[in-house]
Write an enzyme that holds these catalytic residues in place. Structure first.
Site, PDB file in Angstrom:
ATOM      1  N   HIS A 122       0.830  -1.213   0.000  1.00 28.46           N
ATOM      2  CA  HIS A 122       0.000   0.000   0.000  1.00 28.46           C
ATOM      3  C   HIS A 122       0.857   1.252   0.000  1.00 28.46           C
ATOM      4  O   HIS A 122       1.924   1.307   0.621  1.00 28.46           O
ATOM      5  CB  HIS A 122      -1.022   0.003   1.136  1.00 28.46           C
TER       6      HIS A 122
ATOM      7  N   ASP B  34       6.255   1.104   6.533  1.00 24.50           N
ATOM      8  CA  ASP B  34       4.839   0.765   6.432  1.00 24.50           C
ATOM      9  C   ASP B  34       4.128   1.796   5.570  1.00 24.50           C
ATOM     10  O   ASP B  34       3.723   2.844   6.065  1.00 24.50           O
ATOM     11  CB  ASP B  34       4.226   0.713   7.834  1.00 24.50           C
TER      12      ASP B  34
ATOM     13  N   GLU C 118      -5.134   1.876   2.806  1.00 20.72           N
ATOM     14  CA  GLU C 118      -5.074   0.624   3.565  1.00 20.72           C
ATOM     15  C   GLU C 118      -5.192   0.895   5.051  1.00 20.72           C
ATOM     16  O   GLU C 118      -5.837   0.135   5.788  1.00 20.72           O
ATOM     17  CB  GLU C 118      -3.766  -0.105   3.260  1.00 20.72           C
TER      18      GLU C 118
ATOM     19  N   ASP D 101       3.214  -6.314   3.711  1.00 22.63           N
ATOM     20  CA  ASP D 101       2.840  -5.192   4.579  1.00 22.63           C
ATOM     21  C   ASP D 101       3.268  -5.445   6.017  1.00 22.63           C
ATOM     22  O   ASP D 101       2.599  -5.011   6.953  1.00 22.63           O
ATOM     23  CB  ASP D 101       1.328  -4.941   4.496  1.00 22.63           C
TER      24      ASP D 101
END
Length: 510
Positions: A328, A340, A374, A402
């Protein structure tokens, strides 16, 4: 055959390709497992070429350098922000310039929340300015803030037992960290449970495996019929200190100020690029204007749509069999969103780049999706699923990275036992980088919709202790990332996605 139109900004992407039929979809394979093992073993040289290019060759450190350029240029990319949309447009151009195919944007409506100015000060038993981060979708406080006595609890069960004490107070959760999946419920549900017993606000100990006085944010959810109260995360250190004070019988008073606001949903996009399959993109024709599918599988000469259409004409679309790789592009509004999930997004891009650079074209389409929103609960992933699920039988494997792109120890996988056995053979090809294990429970916020519907799913197994030390915090920056570890992660991602996409049969389902 069901069909799908790829669209963005009103443009329909159409391809006229040779059609083909896969040996395996929902039918039972007629080949023995030994024959499948022998097929996979023949990819040894291809796997070695991918590994050499990614880890030792001219592509080494490329995913790291690409990621650094984006996050240093754009910074964090929260849902609904201008920085996220800037990142999407940059990636759209990057994927085109990289020579990938069918690069397009698929529209998505996403939440827009901003934290504003925020502070928390302990006034009693001593003055102490606390580090906080408001939780996603939280409401703000009144301008003057909320000043109230604190009730400290370590679990929802304790909160229920002490419910009469909670009314008119700020509930502080000092829950122990067990693991992320068990502990995160306090971040997600803490405000609702506190509001049910009459609390004015809630402060949650950060869901983190390690802390150096770092608050960790994340999404929280309100519940219909329950009053909305402001909620934020505090550091592990402050949560433990407040808990110690409470155990001594101290009266604790905190003043909380939060300028958080929720805005109307914003326009955004999932970013898509492909390497189109050489053998299994199937053709269908539709009426160009009504989009009705032709039911005649032999010829379209007599095709007449059921709907009235004065400008009837035939147009071909392609319906590929797909292996999906993804990460994402959005992040929280602190740090750089490098870990992240910049790393996951960029090794997914790198997987297609490596395959393209080696002149490889798998039988099935390799599709890269960079998800939007996300962090708000897989909004981009859900809307993609709603748009594409009509072709669910054409998806062989869905993959999402992820949970960091540190040195992977293997692959998590969810699927049938026959599919797992195949994945175990594929992972043997990664012996040169010593990443061969297949674990249970492949998952990802954006691909779980597919997995729950029966599509095999995979995700990287990584150093989760390190990951949750920096997760959703100011510490999520390029300093956390290691280019050599990203090289290995990209090699694993590329080998697995290419081999599964190129095998003669799709992965078997239950």
């Amino acid at each position: 055959m069901k069909f799908l139109l790829f669209t963005f900004v009103g443009v329909v992407h159409l391809f006229s390709l040779n059609s083909g039929k896969a040996i395996y979809k929902n039918d039972i394979s007629r080949r023995t497992f030994q024959e499948i093992k022998e097929e996979i073993a023949r990819y040894k040289d291809v796997a070695k070429a991918i590994i050499n290019l990614a880890v030792y060759g001219k592509a080494q450190n490329r995913s790291y350098e690409r990621l650094a350029l984006l996050v240093d240029t754009v910074g964090p990319r929260p849902s609904g922000s201008k920085s996220l949309e800037k990142a999407i447009q940059i990636m759209y151009r990057n994927l085109q310039e990289d020579g990938l195919e069918n690069v397009h944007l698929e529209p998505v409506k996403i939440p827009h929340w901003e934290r504003g100015e925020e502070s928390a000060v302990m006034l009693e038993p001593r003055v102490h300015k606390m580090a906080i981060l408001g939780l996603g979708s939280s409401i703000g406080t009144p301008p003057e803030g909320i000043t109230a006595e604190v009730l400290v609890v370590t679990s929802f069960e304790e909160l229920q037992r002490r419910a009469p004490e909670a009314r008119g107070k700020i509930v502080v959760y000092n829950q122990p960290y067990v693991n992320y999946s068990k502990t995160v419920q306090y971040r997600v549900q803490g405000a609702v449970e506190a509001a049910k017993v009459g609390a004015l606000a809630s402060l949650i100990r950060s869901v983190a495996s390690f802390s150096i006085y770092s608050p960790h944010t994340g999404i929280q959810e309100y519940q219909d019929g329950v009053p909305k109260i402001p909620t934020a995360c505090i550091t592990v250190e402050d949560a433990e200190m407040i808990s110690r004070m409470a155990s001594r019988g101290n009266r604790i008073v905190i003043q909380l100020k939060m300028g958080a606001k929720n805005y109307p949903d914003a326009d955004s996009f999932n970013t898509v690029a492909e390497i189109i399959g050489s053998k299994y993109p199937e053709q269908e024709c539709v009426c160009k204007h009504t989009r009705e599918l032709c039911s005649n599988t032999i010829t379209c000469a007599s095709f007449k749509p059921k709907k009235a259409c004065k400008e009837f004409s035939i147009q071909w679309i392609y319906v590929p069999e797909v292996v999906l790789v993804s990460g994402h592009l959005d992040s929280w509004d602190v740090g750089q969103g490098a870990m992240d999930d910049g790393g996951g997004a960029f090794i997914s891009w790198e997987a297609l780049s490596l395959i393209k650079d080696l002149g490889l074209r798998p039988k099935r389409t390799l599709r890269l999706v960079l998800w939007t929103a996300e962090e708000q609960g897989g909004i981009g992933g859900f809307q993609y699923y709603q748009l594409h699920k009509v072709n669910i039988s054409n998806y062989s494997l869905v993959m999402e990275s992820d949970e960091g792109t540190f040195l992977p120890s293997g692959l998590q996988f969810t699927g049938s036992e026959k599919a797992r056995a195949i994945m175990e053979e594929v992972m043997r090809l990664l012996q040169p980088v010593n990443v061969t294990q297949v674990f249970r429970t492949g998952e990802g916020t954006d691909i779980n919709f597919w997995i729950q519907a029966g599509v095999p799913g995979a995700s990287l197994v990584d150093d989760l202790y390190k990951y949750f030390s920096f997760h959703h915090s100011h510490g999520d920056t390029m300093t956390v990332m290691d280019p050599k570890q990203m090289n290995v992660a990209a090699a694993v991602w590329a080998v697995v996605s290419y081999v599964i996409a190129d095998m003669e049969e799709m992965l078997p389902r239950s």
